[in-house]
Scaffold this motif. Structure first.
Motif, PDB file in Angstrom:
ATOM      1  N   LEU A   1       0.828  -1.207   0.000  1.00  0.00           N
ATOM      2  CA  LEU A   1       0.000   0.000   0.000  1.00  0.00           C
ATOM      3  C   LEU A   1       0.862   1.257   0.000  1.00  0.00           C
ATOM      4  O   LEU A   1       0.532   2.245  -0.680  1.00  0.00           O
ATOM      5  N   ASP A   2       1.949   1.239   0.737  1.00  0.00           N
ATOM      6  CA  ASP A   2       2.869   2.386   0.755  1.00  0.00           C
ATOM      7  C   ASP A   2       3.424   2.665  -0.642  1.00  0.00           C
ATOM      8  O   ASP A   2       3.514   3.823  -1.068  1.00  0.00           O
TER       9      ASP A   2
ATOM     10  N   PHE B   1      -7.814  -5.679  -4.404  1.00  0.00           N
ATOM     11  CA  PHE B   1      -7.286  -6.573  -3.380  1.00  0.00           C
ATOM     12  C   PHE B   1      -8.310  -7.666  -3.100  1.00  0.00           C
ATOM     13  O   PHE B   1      -9.444  -7.378  -2.711  1.00  0.00           O
ATOM     14  N   PHE B   2      -7.899  -8.912  -3.299  1.00  0.00           N
ATOM     15  CA  PHE B   2      -8.744 -10.054  -2.955  1.00  0.00           C
ATOM     16  C   PHE B   2      -8.308 -10.564  -1.588  1.00  0.00           C
ATOM     17  O   PHE B   2      -7.171 -11.005  -1.409  1.00  0.00           O
TER      18      PHE B   2
ATOM     19  N   ILE C   1      -7.778  -2.916   6.408  1.00  0.00           N
ATOM     20  CA  ILE C   1      -8.998  -2.880   5.597  1.00  0.00           C
ATOM     21  C   ILE C   1      -9.492  -1.439   5.460  1.00  0.00           C
ATOM     22  O   ILE C   1      -9.832  -0.982   4.365  1.00  0.00           O
ATOM     23  N   ALA C   2      -9.515  -0.727   6.572  1.00  0.00           N
ATOM     24  CA  ALA C   2      -9.956   0.669   6.546  1.00  0.00           C
ATOM     25  C   ALA C   2      -9.058   1.503   5.632  1.00  0.00           C
ATOM     26  O   ALA C   2      -9.542   2.382   4.911  1.00  0.00           O
ATOM     27  N   ARG C   3      -7.769   1.235   5.659  1.00  0.00           N
ATOM     28  CA  ARG C   3      -6.842   1.982   4.799  1.00  0.00           C
ATOM     29  C   ARG C   3      -7.078   1.675   3.326  1.00  0.00           C
ATOM     30  O   ARG C   3      -7.074   2.593   2.491  1.00  0.00           O
ATOM     31  N   ILE C   4      -7.288   0.399   2.987  1.00  0.00           N
ATOM     32  CA  ILE C   4      -7.560   0.033   1.593  1.00  0.00           C
ATOM     33  C   ILE C   4      -8.794   0.765   1.082  1.00  0.00           C
ATOM     34  O   ILE C   4      -8.809   1.322  -0.026  1.00  0.00           O
ATOM     35  N   VAL C   5      -9.837   0.780   1.915  1.00  0.00           N
ATOM     36  CA  VAL C   5     -11.080   1.460   1.532  1.00  0.00           C
ATOM     37  C   VAL C   5     -10.847   2.967   1.406  1.00  0.00           C
ATOM     38  O   VAL C   5     -11.263   3.602   0.423  1.00  0.00           O
TER      39      VAL C   5
ATOM     40  N   GLU D   1     -10.187  -1.238  -4.702  1.00  0.00           N
ATOM     41  CA  GLU D   1     -11.314  -2.169  -4.724  1.00  0.00           C
ATOM     42  C   GLU D   1     -11.003  -3.400  -3.881  1.00  0.00           C
ATOM     43  O   GLU D   1      -9.867  -3.876  -3.848  1.00  0.00           O
ATOM     44  N   ILE D   2     -12.039  -3.924  -3.221  1.00  0.00           N
ATOM     45  CA  ILE D   2     -11.904  -5.152  -2.443  1.00  0.00           C
ATOM     46  C   ILE D   2     -12.769  -6.240  -3.048  1.00  0.00           C
ATOM     47  O   ILE D   2     -13.954  -6.044  -3.330  1.00  0.00           O
TER      48      ILE D   2
END
Length: 250
Positions: free
Chosen positions: A73-74, A86-87, A100-104, A109-110
């Motif tokens: 992510l960085d 991200f799966f 999870i909060a950071r990805i969102v 996309e999850i």
């Protein structure tokens, strides 16, 4: 002239161990190759997407681990990459709500990778359904909404998986390009594998702890993508923006 070979117990045991190791190595390679066979849709319309018509989609599987997701992510943030998919296994997601909060928050996309990261080919239909339902509940509790994509946890799936996923309203997503980063073959080899990617391809990468070289390879992968002039999109954007490719399961 006759030749006689005498094997003592220790030699026989060593030979047996070598033969057993060779068998399991051959079996592993056979199973790994099976996952690349393009069997991606059923007669009733249930299908798995493995490539689109244009653009390029980077996908990252995370089934376990605590250390590799954030460096990925960085890098995406540093390289100003706005679209990736991200799966995630539901069991992993429950243990890492902050990630999870950071990805969102960062707009990625999850998709679901099931819950327990088990091979669906080994499960009865009811157990596949149970695994998907359990993952649904996990993401619901994490306030991750509107997940539409599902990837078979180990990459192995059959007609049953496609039909069950369709029943739950999910599109199964496979891949066209396997980076093989999970084998840790070296940064240069991972980059070389992804260099095969062309317009419309879905690329498989990992952000689990088993993939120890992906974070170092990613900047070089992104540099090559830029040089090719390819636009990065999420899988959903790829599906929405053009035709997608699938082949019938037989």
């Amino acid at each position: 002239m006759n030749f006689f070979f005498i094997l003592n117990g220790k030699s026989l045991k060593n030979v047996s161990l070598i033969l057993i190791a060779a068998f399991f190595t051959a079996w592993f390679l056979y199973i790994e190759n099976l996952s690349q066979i393009p069997v991606f849709s059923t007669k009733d319309g249930a299908k798995a997407i493995y490539r689109g018509e244009k653009d390029l989609a980077l996908t990252f599987n995370i089934g376990w681990g605590d250390e590799k997701a954030e460096p990925i992510l960085d890098t995406l943030k540093k390289e100003n990459i706005k679209s990736a998919t991200f799966f995630l296994a539901g069991s992993w997601a429950e243990q890492h709500p902050d990630i999870i909060a950071r990805i969102v928050k960062e707009g990625y996309e999850i998709g679901m990778l099931g819950y327990d990261y088990v091979d669906y080919m080994d499960l009865e239909d009811a157990k596949i359904s149970r695994d998907i339902s359990k993952a649904q509940e996990a993401f619901k509790k994490l306030n991750v909404k509107d997940i539409k994509l599902l990837r078979a946890p180990t990459g192995h799936f059959d007609e049953r998986t496609l039909k069950i996923a369709k029943r739950y309203g999910y599109t199964v997503v496979h891949w066209k390009i396997d980076s093989k980063d999970w084998q840790n073959p070296g940064v240069a080899k991972i980059v070389e594998n992804v260099k095969k990617a062309e317009k419309g391809d879905i690329v498989l990468l990992h952000a689990s702890d088993s993939a120890k070289q992906t974070a170092k390879a990613l900047p070089l992968i992104l540099e090559d993508i830029r040089q090719k002039g390819l636009k990065l999109v999420s899988v959903s954007e790829m599906i929405t923006n053009g035709e997608v490719h699938s082949e019938e399961v037989r």
